[in-house]
Design an enzyme around this catalytic site. Structure first.
Site, mmCIF file in Angstrom:
data_model
loop_
_atom_site.group_PDB
_atom_site.id
_atom_site.type_symbol
_atom_site.label_atom_id
_atom_site.label_comp_id
_atom_site.label_asym_id
_atom_site.label_seq_id
_atom_site.Cartn_x
_atom_site.Cartn_y
_atom_site.Cartn_z
ATOM 1 N N GLY A 93 -1.987 -4.173 1.102
ATOM 2 C CA GLY A 93 -2.243 -5.595 1.664
ATOM 3 C C GLY A 93 -1.379 -6.724 1.084
ATOM 4 O O GLY A 93 -1.215 -7.620 2.015
ATOM 5 N N ASP B 281 -4.565 7.280 9.771
ATOM 6 C CA ASP B 281 -4.092 5.987 10.472
ATOM 7 C C ASP B 281 -2.780 6.092 11.043
ATOM 8 O O ASP B 281 -2.452 5.019 11.747
ATOM 9 C CB ASP B 281 -4.373 4.902 9.363
ATOM 10 C CG ASP B 281 -3.404 5.197 8.069
ATOM 11 O OD1 ASP B 281 -2.468 5.830 8.292
ATOM 12 O OD2 ASP B 281 -3.573 4.374 7.182
ATOM 13 N N SER C 86 0.689 -1.188 -0.163
ATOM 14 C CA SER C 86 -0.088 -0.037 0.105
ATOM 15 C C SER C 86 0.706 1.286 0.130
ATOM 16 O O SER C 86 0.528 2.160 -0.465
ATOM 17 C CB SER C 86 -1.153 -0.029 1.344
ATOM 18 O OG SER C 86 -0.003 -0.110 2.349
ATOM 19 N N ASN D 249 3.805 -5.295 5.881
ATOM 20 C CA ASN D 249 2.566 -6.180 6.272
ATOM 21 C C ASN D 249 2.999 -7.511 6.716
ATOM 22 O O ASN D 249 2.280 -7.994 7.633
ATOM 23 C CB ASN D 249 1.753 -6.321 4.916
ATOM 24 C CG ASN D 249 1.042 -5.290 4.339
ATOM 25 O OD1 ASN D 249 0.476 -4.120 5.292
ATOM 26 N ND2 ASN D 249 0.855 -4.857 3.043
ATOM 27 N N HIS E 134 0.293 5.513 7.026
ATOM 28 C CA HIS E 134 0.469 5.740 5.392
ATOM 29 C C HIS E 134 0.579 7.333 5.203
ATOM 30 O O HIS E 134 -0.059 7.964 5.798
ATOM 31 C CB HIS E 134 -0.877 5.343 4.578
ATOM 32 C CG HIS E 134 -1.090 3.777 4.702
ATOM 33 N ND1 HIS E 134 -1.857 3.165 5.601
ATOM 34 C CD2 HIS E 134 -0.418 2.861 3.920
ATOM 35 C CE1 HIS E 134 -1.810 1.871 5.270
ATOM 36 N NE2 HIS E 134 -1.184 1.605 4.443
#
Length: 200
Positions: free
Chosen positions: A67, A176, A30, A95, A179
């Site tokens: 993801g 968040d 991502s 991830n 990012h």
């Protein structure tokens, strides 16, 4: 004869124009994809813009998929290698860490990706990532060391932390806290542009 010369000139233009370009693939998650932003705002696309402004003839493919873990890397790389690829900028593993996957597996997957790229005569540039401190000192340290070990073992160019000067800064990240926002991607792109340019 005149038509033949025009055709020949056209073919020469194609050979020296299209095929002379350096094709760069960003294989990532991502972060590379530009999560939460338009793809044009993602750092791989900005790196392409920056390099072109510096008069480098490059074509960038943004292979970021939100993801993604390192486990999907080899399959995805095989698909991208159907097209001309000169440089692989590898940005995977975050991830894996966030999900608490075994580092031995992540390392194995990253090494397999690098091995495949090398077999296909593709130059590899490795982007390092770090885990948040709440994952524990040992895991954080081992995660960071994994990238260094891979870079040293495989003798590939290595950028220790792709989010340097961006991570942990609220004004440069989405709500968040993970990012980068548009401003953050601009800074990431500057760091990565310098790194890639040194290794063209």
């Amino acid at each position: 004869m005149k038509k033949f010369l025009i055709l020949l000139a056209g073919l020469l233009f194609i050979n020296t124009g299209v095929f002379a370009s350096t094709h760069i693939l960003f294989l990532g998650d991502s972060l590379s994809e530009g999560y939460g932003l338009d793809e044009e705002q993602s750092f791989p696309r900005l790196v392409e813009k920056n390099l072109k402004e510096k008069k480098h003839d490059v074509v960038v493919t943004n292979g970021g998929v939100s993801g993604s873990t390192s486990a999907s890397g080899v399959t995805r790389l095989k698909w991208h290698l159907k097209k001309k690829t000169d440089i692989l900028v590898l940005e995977l593993g975050a991830n894996d860490g966030l999900r608490g996957l075994k580092l031995a597996e992540t390392q194995k997957n990253l090494l397999a990706i690098i091995k495949l790229a090398k077999e296909k005569k593709v130059k590899v540039l490795l982007l390092g990532l770090l885990m948040p401190p709440n994952y524990g000192k040992q895991y954080v340290a081992e995660f960071e060391a994994m990238y260094k070990k891979i870079a040293n073992t495989e003798k590939v160019a290595f950028l220790p932390f792709v989010l340097n000067n961006v991570a942990g800064k609220s004004d440069l990240n989405l709500p968040d806290g993970i990012h980068p926002n548009a401003k953050g991607h601009v800074l990431v792109a500057k760091t990565v542009t310098d790194f890639v340019e040194k290794n063209l």
